[in-house]
Write a protein that holds these residues in place. Structure first.
Motif, PDB file in Angstrom:
ATOM      1  N   GLY A 222       0.815  -1.203   0.000  1.00 15.48           N
ATOM      2  CA  GLY A 222       0.000   0.000   0.000  1.00 15.48           C
ATOM      3  C   GLY A 222       0.854   1.261   0.000  1.00 15.48           C
ATOM      4  N   ASP A 240      -1.834  -0.780 -10.411  1.00 21.85           N
ATOM      5  CA  ASP A 240      -2.390  -2.087 -10.049  1.00 21.85           C
ATOM      6  C   ASP A 240      -1.392  -2.851  -9.189  1.00 21.85           C
ATOM      7  N   THR A 305      -7.901  -8.328  -0.526  1.00 19.77           N
ATOM      8  CA  THR A 305      -8.037  -7.127   0.302  1.00 19.77           C
ATOM      9  C   THR A 305      -9.114  -7.268   1.373  1.00 19.77           C
ATOM     10  N   ASP A 306      -9.925  -8.328   1.314  1.00 22.12           N
ATOM     11  CA  ASP A 306     -10.863  -8.586   2.413  1.00 22.12           C
ATOM     12  C   ASP A 306     -10.119  -9.061   3.651  1.00 22.12           C
ATOM     13  N   GLN A 309      -6.583  -5.876   4.755  1.00 20.53           N
ATOM     14  CA  GLN A 309      -7.303  -4.628   4.513  1.00 20.53           C
ATOM     15  C   GLN A 309      -6.391  -3.410   4.368  1.00 20.53           C
ATOM     16  N   ASN A 310      -5.128  -3.551   4.762  1.00 17.05           N
ATOM     17  CA  ASN A 310      -4.230  -2.403   4.686  1.00 17.05           C
ATOM     18  C   ASN A 310      -4.059  -1.889   3.262  1.00 17.05           C
ATOM     19  N   SER A 312      -6.306  -1.837   0.870  1.00 12.85           N
ATOM     20  CA  SER A 312      -7.481  -1.013   0.579  1.00 12.85           C
ATOM     21  C   SER A 312      -7.411   0.335   1.286  1.00 12.85           C
ATOM     22  N   TYR A 315      -5.113   2.641  -0.700  1.00 11.73           N
ATOM     23  CA  TYR A 315      -5.785   3.207  -1.873  1.00 11.73           C
ATOM     24  C   TYR A 315      -6.774   4.291  -1.456  1.00 11.73           C
ATOM     25  N   GLU A 316      -7.468   4.070  -0.345  1.00 15.66           N
ATOM     26  CA  GLU A 316      -8.400   5.071   0.163  1.00 15.66           C
ATOM     27  C   GLU A 316      -7.670   6.371   0.492  1.00 15.66           C
TER      28      GLU A 316
END
Length: 391
Positions: A222, A240, A305-306, A309-310, A312, A315-316
């Protein structure tokens, strides 16, 4: 007097994984490189050994309590010894330095890198957090002072190596590869009881504790996504990530015509370090060579990513902009610290980061002072949240 045929290197964080491998590169290329500055935070014993071998002009020990021991050991060698954070940001401005290799861990790399750029020093960047925290400020300063930022991370070095010869051909997207770390393929239920010993066993790379934990949680990837935005002028939709367990393809660039360039090789950090220090030349080496026959199958998977989670969250933060990536980074540094101290579980780390991202005040157009304050506030909040969970 400086030898005009050699590059004079300052290594910030010389006793860590990147720093020691950089010294291996320099040891094998003494006709090309001179060690001008070595710095370390706590490992005085190794710093003294390195200084005795490479005879830098200056050594900095971050921990002021260790200054007397380092100075006593190096005084007979006529090596200048300084201590503390202020000395660190001063020595990078030395006129004799050509390249500063920033191999410090985490947020600590930001201010020395900024000072080095303002002094006109080219940067071999192994500290991704510098661009994660304040990429807009750092890249603007590099442009203003005509300083090159040469990526050392294997993934960003791979992208960088794919670009020569492309001129103004636009990048359609880049594809960063991830090994998947020690927990690839596992689901959340399987990660509830993992230990730090398990998380520190990376399947392909030998790295420091912090980056190894980041790799296990996919936060490292990330952070690399955010770093790539600033290095290559991309947006989130152009970056990606694919999981590539063999770690042979280090990353790829896709161009507008659909062609893809990949940079490949055995997982050895000395290769991107050497490329950054010697750029634009490629120096000969005796490092082991990749043989396709030993790798009959190279595989690729979508990151989960479920479970992790880091990625995701990164990207957030990238899409939100402002100081959000600074919040993400500071919260993650505390999360890793607390995990290594057995105060957080592996799955609680992303929860802590997400909570800080939701609660720390967002600033759309931050100044450097805003970033510094954001980092401080986030760390305080992350520690408070963790302490409440323990109680």
């Amino acid at each position: 007097m400086k030898d005009p045929n050699k590059k004079y290197i300052a290594i910030l964080g010389s006793t860590g994984s990147i720093g020691t491998q950089a010294l291996d590169v320099i040891r094998n290329n003494k006709d090309r490189f001179v060690v001008e500055v070595l710095t370390a935070e706590n490992n005085a014993t190794l710093l003294i050994e390195q200084a005795a071998e490479f005879r830098p002009n200056v050594v900095v020990i971050g921990n002021e309590a260790l200054y007397d021991a380092v100075k006593a050991a190096l005084d007979p060698l006529h090596i200048k010894v300084y201590c503390g954070a202020k000395s660190l940001v001063s020595v990078v401005e030395m006129e004799t330095i050509d390249i500063v290799l920033t191999a410090l861990v985490g947020y600590a790399g930001l201010m020395p890198t900024i000072h080095a750029i303002k002094a006109g020093k080219h940067i071999a960047l192994a500290n991704k957090e510098t661009l994660v925290v304040a990429g807009d400020i750092v890249t603007s300063l590099a442009q203003k002072h005509k300083v090159a930022i040469l990526p050392v991370d294997s993934e960003h070095s791979a992208i960088f190596q794919c670009l020569p010869g492309e001129g103004m051909n636009p990048i359609e997207k880049i594809i960063l590869t991830a090994s998947g770390g020690p927990f690839r393929g596992k689901k959340r239920a399987e990660l509830e009881q993992v230990t730090k010993k398990q998380a520190l066993k990376h399947p392909n790379w030998s790295m420091g504790a912090k980056i190894t934990i980041d790799s296990a949680s996919l936060m490292n990837k990330g952070l690399e996504v955010i770093e790539a935005k600033w290095l290559f002028g991309l947006n989130a939709d152009q970056i990606d990530v694919v999981v590539h367990p063999q770690s042979i393809i280090h990353s790829m660039v896709q161009f507008e015509d659909g062609s893809i360039k990949a940079q490949m090789g055995l997982p050895d950090m000395k290769l991107p370090i050497q490329y950054a220090l010697a750029f634009p030349e490629r120096l000969p080496s005796e490092y082991p060579r990749f043989d396709f026959l030993n790798y009959p199958s190279l595989t690729f998977e979508k990151p989960d990513t479920d479970t992790f989670q880091n990625l995701s969250l990164a990207y957030e933060a990238l899409r939100k902009g402002g100081n959000m990536a600074c919040i993400l980074n500071a919260a993650n540094e505390i999360a890793v610290e607390k995990f290594l101290q057995d105060e957080l579980t592996f799955l609680e780390m992303p929860d802590l980061i997400a909570e800080c991202m939701a609660k720390v005040p967002y600033i759309a157009i931050p100044t450097l002072d805003d970033y510094i304050q954001t980092d401080r506030n986030t760390r305080e909040m992350a520690r408070t949240i963790t302490q409440m969970k323990i109680k």
